[in-house]
Write an enzyme that holds these catalytic residues in place. Sequence first.
Site, PDB file in Angstrom:
ATOM      1  N   TYR A  54       0.825  -1.208   0.000  1.00 16.18           N
ATOM      2  CA  TYR A  54       0.000   0.000   0.000  1.00 16.18           C
ATOM      3  C   TYR A  54       0.864   1.265   0.000  1.00 16.18           C
ATOM      4  O   TYR A  54       0.371   2.347  -0.302  1.00 16.18           O
ATOM      5  CB  TYR A  54      -0.937   0.032   1.208  1.00 16.18           C
ATOM      6  N   HIS A 108       0.235 -11.954   1.199  1.00 18.66           N
ATOM      7  CA  HIS A 108      -0.759 -11.136   0.511  1.00 18.66           C
ATOM      8  C   HIS A 108      -1.449 -11.879  -0.639  1.00 18.66           C
ATOM      9  O   HIS A 108      -2.665 -11.786  -0.800  1.00 18.66           O
ATOM     10  CB  HIS A 108      -0.105  -9.860  -0.015  1.00 18.66           C
TER      11      HIS A 108
END
Length: 294
Positions: free
Chosen positions: A53, A115
């Site tokens: 992010y 992830h």
Amino acid sequence: MNRLADTFVLSNGRGIPCIGLGTWQTASGEEAVEAVSCAIKMGYRHIDGAAIYGNERSVGKGVALGIREAGISREELFVTSKLWNTERGYDRTLDAFEKTLADLGLDYLDLYLIHWPAAAHQFDDWQAINRDTWRAFEKLYHEGRVRSIGVSNFLRHHLEPLMTADVAPMMTADVAPMVDQLEFHPGFMQTDIVSYCQHNGVQVEGWSPLGRGKLLTDGRMVQIAERYGVSTAQLCVRWALQHDVLPLPKSTHEQRIRENADVFGFKITAQDMDAIDALPFMGGSGSSPDEVDF
């Protein structure tokens, strides 16, 4: 009473606050600091982030500010991060974890997730890559540097090789994943993997619980929400909770952060749950772990 501190219980006995603030697409800098600290002051006790992010330093500052202004201890807050795809493998995972912890300014993580799975369309040895990565996660868990470990976007064929032998014969994981964070919202329920997780003690978290905003103006959702006197966003969050899925709504706007958490004053009827469950595909990201190119 702070209902946002209500918990699901993971397979290792640890509680995880039932709604988390998502930080994907939250810009780094003051926007992220303010969103995170604002959420904590409002009662959020679960912050979900990830290295990719690009905002972990700002998220960490928001966590520190929120803890200070809310007058709570670090132990009252649940912070998650995720390992990005380029850092898979035993040694690279351990190095990536150190960077994430330093960027967040924390001594430990409450939850660390892989992830995305290494998958067969990209790697012939995808299972070996996932196992090596998971071994590093187990090390971090046994050392107490991560309180709980899990995965994200793993479908059943990715997840099964990481389960322990009591769940999947011939499997050799020392610790089974405690969480699988999946895209989950009305119009995209991923029933097969959600059912598998719930049957085998893996807590499902739902990213994009508002269907990338596409559900907010859907006429059928609006009509149901109006019956309860709530917004469609609140309906989506409540619907996920009633499916025992932990939603991770994302917003940087104070009013919406507050609204997304105000979902404990109503309960969706079985009839309306069925109607929402029956909605056709909508709002999906289209990011299949067996097809993505990242």
